[in-house]
Design an enzyme around this catalytic site. Structure first.
Site, short mmCIF file in Angstrom:
data_model
loop_
_atom_site.label_atom_id
_atom_site.label_comp_id
_atom_site.label_asym_id
_atom_site.label_seq_id
_atom_site.Cartn_x
_atom_site.Cartn_y
_atom_site.Cartn_z
NE ARG A 153 -3.20 -0.64 3.27
CZ ARG A 153 -4.26 -0.60 4.08
NH1 ARG A 153 -5.49 -0.74 3.58
NH2 ARG A 153 -4.13 -0.45 5.39
CG ASP A 154 3.58 4.51 1.11
OD1 ASP A 154 3.35 5.13 0.05
OD2 ASP A 154 4.10 5.03 2.10
CB VAL A 155 5.09 0.16 -3.95
CG1 VAL A 155 6.29 0.01 -4.89
CG2 VAL A 155 4.74 -1.18 -3.29
CG ASN A 159 8.36 3.35 1.72
OD1 ASN A 159 9.01 3.98 2.55
ND2 ASN A 159 7.06 3.47 1.61
CB THR A 201 3.16 8.34 -1.48
OG1 THR A 201 3.21 7.79 -0.16
CG2 THR A 201 3.73 9.75 -1.44
#
Length: 368
Positions: A153-155, A159, A201
């Site tokens: 959910r935040d690749v 990260n 994001t």
């Protein structure tokens, strides 16, 4: 098992409203305030996911240990040289020759002369050496976590961690807003058919998230990976912007918009580049998302330019326009594999978007 000692000296690397990340030069400590739980941030789930993933794949971050204090959860993680965003930025170089002509349109930045103006730099990321390798490593990381039931959910490049070596090994990190589809406690806290859509994001948000589809699955990570790899294939960037250019744009970090991009701008960018499908071609939005908003803004019949309705040659022409440095890949077999993956990932309907397993299978085909 790593434990912190009060006598050790730690330097703060990063602070957010949810966590502080510090290091003693040997490992990293992520300190999460347990009193501040704002969904989808969940320290309990993050710890459970890290425990679950700590054995089994070299491309996901390893949990070295943890301490659960009264106010804070401390996660001990390996220290890496940099993240992928920093690495990608380090590949940009100033052009060999700069124009001596003053650009009046940049004067609003406050620059007094040419040297003070924001400089556009050339992307020298080595696509022949790293594009296929990095793509495969990140796809392998997603294949592993997806096989364990986890949606990241935040690749995004920030990260992904690596050490500066001749052949860097990429490591996916930060599972602070991840969703474990097999965790009964998380399923109770966040209904799988009514998941939070305020995840991911900026430019990395999948189209289904932008139109309120709450029963999304692993495909949101695949779209984010698509946008990430598109950043390797751009020609140039203004490094003063907070996000490197990609195949889509939401205005993030640009001077007129400040640091925060716009979902509306991102939607228009995606549709401008890839066309607008008929609502009947996007069944998850039609059945589970903001169908009325979509049809109110864009109609129900599409614009006739949706990429997936075109012939393959036209599709390839579009992706090469959006990722111009694809043409710099010298090995035609490698380039073809990457093109196939991109076309498999780029569909709006997440049910038709390639899985991480399909991408890994394609990228590991023997060269012809």
């Amino acid at each position: 098992m790593v434990h912190s000692r009060e006598s050790e000296q730690f330097n703060t690397l990063k602070c957010t409203k949810f966590a502080t990340i510090s290091s003693n030069g040997f490992y990293v400590v992520k300190s999460i305030c347990k009193d501040i739980t704002v969904p989808p941030h969940d320290s309990r789930s993050e710890l459970a996911i890290l425990k679950k993933l700590s054995q089994g794949n070299e491309h996901t971050v390893k949990l070295l240990g943890y301490e659960c204090e009264e106010e804070y959860l401390k996660l001990f993680l390996p220290l890496y040289d940099m993240d992928l965003d920093e690495y990608m930025r380090s590949c940009y170089r100033p052009p060999k020759k700069r124009s001596k002509r003053f650009n009046p349109y940049l004067s609003f930045t406050g620059a007094q002369d040419l040297e003070d103006q924001p400089q556009v730099c050339e992307n020298q990321f080595d696509v022949n050496k790293h594009a296929h390798d990095f793509f495969l490593q990140l796809s392998s990381a997603l294949q592993f976590i997806h096989s364990q039931g986890i949606i990241h959910r935040d690749v995004k490049p920030q990260n992904v961690l690596l050490n500066r070596t001749e052949e860097p090994r990429l490591v996916l990190t930060d599972f602070g807003i991840s969703y474990d589809t097999l965790d009964p406690i998380q399923l109770q806290r966040e209904d799988p058919n009514a998941k939070i859509t305020d995840v991911s994001t900026s430019i990395y948000k999948a189209p289904e998230l932008l139109f309120g589809v709450k029963n999304y699955k692993f495909a949101v990570d695949i779209w984010a990976l698509l946008i990430l790899i598109s950043q390797w294939f751009q020609h140039e960037a203004n490094l003063s912007f907070s996000i490197l250019p990609a195949m889509v744009d939401d205005g993030s970090g640009q001077l007129e918009d400040g640091e925060t991009g716009s979902d509306i701008r991102l939607i228009f960018s995606i549709f401008s580049n890839l066309g607008i499908p008929a609502i009947t071609q996007w069944t998850e939005v039609e059945k589970y998302g903001s169908s009325e908003a979509f049809q109110g803004m864009f109609g129900s019949n599409g614009d006739g330019n949706y990429l997936l309705n075109k012939h393959r040659d036209d599709q390839l022409q579009t992706i090469h326009k959006l990722m111009p440095r694809l043409n710099e890949i010298q090995d035609n077999s490698t380039k073809s594999l990457i093109e196939n993956c991109i076309l498999g990932m780029i569909t709006f309907d997440s049910c038709r978007r390639w899985s991480s397993k399909q991408i890994v299978h394609e990228l590991t085909k023997p060269s012809l």
